[in-house]
Design an enzyme around this catalytic site. Structure first.
Site, PDB file in Angstrom:
ATOM      1  N   GLY A   1     -12.418  -4.609   0.881  1.00  0.00           N
ATOM      2  CA  GLY A   1     -13.911  -4.175   0.997  1.00  0.00           C
ATOM      3  C   GLY A   1     -14.259  -3.388  -0.056  1.00  0.00           C
TER       4      GLY A   1
ATOM      5  N   LYS B   1     -18.266 -17.986   1.740  1.00  0.00           N
ATOM      6  CA  LYS B   1     -19.785 -18.119   1.999  1.00  0.00           C
ATOM      7  C   LYS B   1     -20.165 -17.670   0.721  1.00  0.00           C
ATOM      8  CE  LYS B   1     -19.620 -17.465   6.912  1.00  0.00           C
ATOM      9  NZ  LYS B   1     -19.552 -16.605   7.872  1.00  0.00           N
TER      10      LYS B   1
ATOM     11  N   GLY C   1      -8.780  -9.221  -1.136  1.00  0.00           N
ATOM     12  CA  GLY C   1      -8.468 -10.011  -0.138  1.00  0.00           C
ATOM     13  C   GLY C   1      -7.534 -11.060  -0.306  1.00  0.00           C
TER      14      GLY C   1
ATOM     15  N   ARG D   1       0.885  -1.227   0.119  1.00  0.00           N
ATOM     16  CA  ARG D   1       0.118   0.061   0.038  1.00  0.00           C
ATOM     17  C   ARG D   1       0.955   1.367  -0.035  1.00  0.00           C
ATOM     18  NH1 ARG D   1      -5.078  -2.104   3.749  1.00  0.00           N
ATOM     19  NH2 ARG D   1      -6.258  -2.612   1.815  1.00  0.00           N
TER      20      ARG D   1
HETATM   21  P1  AMP Z   1     -13.625 -14.985   1.755  1.00  0.00           P
HETATM   22  O1  AMP Z   1     -12.907 -14.344   2.865  1.00  0.00           O
HETATM   23  O2  AMP Z   1     -15.243 -15.312   1.610  1.00  0.00           O
HETATM   24  O3  AMP Z   1     -13.055 -14.710   0.256  1.00  0.00           O
HETATM   25  O4  AMP Z   1     -12.872 -16.599   1.914  1.00  0.00           O
HETATM   26  C1  AMP Z   1     -11.737 -16.827   1.882  1.00  0.00           C
HETATM   27  C2  AMP Z   1     -11.358 -18.219   2.564  1.00  0.00           C
HETATM   28  O5  AMP Z   1     -12.159 -19.081   2.162  1.00  0.00           O
HETATM   29  C3  AMP Z   1     -10.005 -18.821   2.880  1.00  0.00           C
HETATM   30  O6  AMP Z   1      -9.476 -18.550   3.913  1.00  0.00           O
HETATM   31  C4  AMP Z   1     -10.128 -20.043   2.541  1.00  0.00           C
HETATM   32  O7  AMP Z   1      -9.338 -20.974   2.976  1.00  0.00           O
HETATM   33  C5  AMP Z   1     -11.523 -20.422   2.371  1.00  0.00           C
HETATM   34  N1  AMP Z   1     -12.139 -21.558   1.713  1.00  0.00           N
HETATM   35  C6  AMP Z   1     -12.017 -21.715   0.434  1.00  0.00           C
HETATM   36  N2  AMP Z   1     -12.517 -22.828  -0.054  1.00  0.00           N
HETATM   37  C7  AMP Z   1     -12.769 -23.406   1.127  1.00  0.00           C
HETATM   38  C8  AMP Z   1     -13.464 -24.590   1.255  1.00  0.00           C
HETATM   39  N3  AMP Z   1     -13.553 -25.657   0.606  1.00  0.00           N
HETATM   40  N4  AMP Z   1     -13.678 -24.942   2.623  1.00  0.00           N
HETATM   41  C9  AMP Z   1     -13.539 -24.022   3.798  1.00  0.00           C
HETATM   42  N5  AMP Z   1     -12.758 -23.103   3.257  1.00  0.00           N
HETATM   43  C10 AMP Z   1     -12.647 -22.436   2.045  1.00  0.00           C
END
Ligand code: AMP
Length: 395
Positions: A374, A202, A351, A38
């Protein structure tokens, strides 16, 4: 295009210019900066202002001191690193009030081309509440305002939005311009085919992104933990994989509406435990009881590669699996490697996909890596970013 004034549209010589940067860099427990991305991203605007004889007053937040002067979240280490990067002294205005006597004295002593960095704006409780009084105090230091903090553009705080009421014009820095150019073109006027890749944990946190992107893309690839809610919607079993039961109906609706625009994994690397060393195997279709999906399988990687092969614009947000564990990082790494070779505009928005690309050493092979997690998410959701809206219109 960003229809806002930029640093080149105003005369900065001899002017006191307040620049909102995003110096929210990670520190270790010795207050050493562990990732200077950054700081490097802020240099073009600062250098331009220095070269053009402005008195450059920088401000930023760091972490969440919640209105208290938390010494561990002082911007002093940033001033030091910035001095090294610019090859000139950056005076650090240590001041628990941010705009207190020290800061005012430091600004009063400035000559053309000098650089002062104010203390962490979140030392003041008013900052995140966009309280008029602190916005006015910040504005009192300067004749012009430049916002170059894309990372906080989705927030309306004193130092990026409130202050624009009291200093005009308020213009965009080079980093904000670049972010909006790449993210904006990718989503709103892309060279087609446009393919978006969404992953991460999610569905619930990415619903607005899915809905906005489905309107714009030619294909939307879904991987990562969020895929299993879609598996459930397809009637597949998901074992102990991440699953959001409340969103299965939603996923069904998306599948119906999007048809073959939505591209899902067809096979999965599964393990018995959430552990890098857990025994693992690949299954197609159903995930058996007691097993969890931790990465996309080899056929899915091939399918995704085929979809991406003719893409001319790609936007990627979220890893394809648990890339932090080496045994479940293959899907994410292969997608990163493919994007690095693709003859397309590749935009990495936010992220964990940024971390994955950098971890694979492929950062410089992408057209653009967003500095704002974000903010880039909200941009992909189709929302207006208050930090950008507040800037002075170009016409
Ligand atoms: P997000 O912050 O929603 O973009 O999620 C990122 C996180 O999703 C990372 O820490 C990954 O380890 C996790 N992730 C990706 N695929 C999986 C999975 N199949 N099971 C559990 N966690 C996951």
């Amino acid at each position: 295009m960003l229809n806002k004034l930029n640093v080149e549209s105003v005369d900065v010589k001899g002017k006191r210019v307040l620049v909102r940067c995003d110096f929210n860099v990670p520190l270790n427990d010795k207050q050493e900066i562990t990732d200077e991305t950054r700081i490097v991203a802020a240099l073009p605007t600062i250098q331009y202002l220095v070269n053009n004889g402005a008195k450059v007053i920088l401000c930023s937040h760091m972490g969440k001191p919640k209105g208290n002067p938390v010494p561990e979240l002082s911007l002093a280490p940033v001033a030091k690193r910035l001095s090294e990067k610019l090859g000139k002294e950056v005076v650090f205005a240590a001041d628990d009030n941010v705009v207190g006597d020290n800061a005012k004295a430091a600004v009063a002593a400035m000559n053309e081309g000098d650089v002062v960095l104010l203390q962490n704006t979140r030392y003041r409780a008013e900052e995140t509440k966009n309280v008029e009084a602190f916005s006015k105090e910040l504005a009192s230091l300067a004749d012009l305002f430049v916002n170059d903090a894309f990372g906080t553009a989705h927030r309306a705080h004193c130092s990026n939005v409130g202050v624009t009421e009291y200093i005009k014009p308020a213009v965009a820095g080079y980093l904000i311009e670049k972010e909006i150019k790449f993210l904006g073109n990718a989503v709103n006027s892309p060279v087609r085919p446009l393919v978006a890749i969404l992953g991460g944990s999610k569905v619930s946190s990415k619903i607005s992104v899915i809905e906005n992107l489905l309107k714009k893309v030619d294909k939307l690839i879904i991987g990562g933990g969020m895929a299993y809610t879609f598996f459930a919607a397809q009637g597949k079993t998901t074992g102990t994989s991440l699953l959001e039961p409340d969103y299965i109906e939603y996923a069904k609706k998306m599948l119906d509406e999007a048809g073959d625009k939505l591209v899902l994994p067809v096979d999965t690397v599964i393990a018995e435990k959430f552990d890098n060393d857990a025994p693992s195997k690949v299954v197609e279709g159903n995930i058996p009881d007691g097993w969890m999906g931790l990465d996309i399988g080899p056929k899915s990687i091939e399918n995704f590669k085929a979809v991406l092969a003719d893409a001319k614009t790609v936007v990627w947000n979220g890893p394809m699996g648990v890339f932090e564990m080496s045994n479940f990082a293959k899907g994410t790494n292969e997608i990163a490697a493919l994007l690095a070779e693709l003859d397309a505009t590749t935009v990495i928005g936010g992220g964990d996909s940024v971390a994955a690309v950098n971890k694979a050493g492929l950062g410089d092979k992408m057209s653009h890596i967003s500095t704002g997690g974000g903010a880039s998410m909200e941009f992909l959701e189709g929302k207006d970013l208050p930090g950008i809206v507040a800037l002075t219109d170009a016409e």
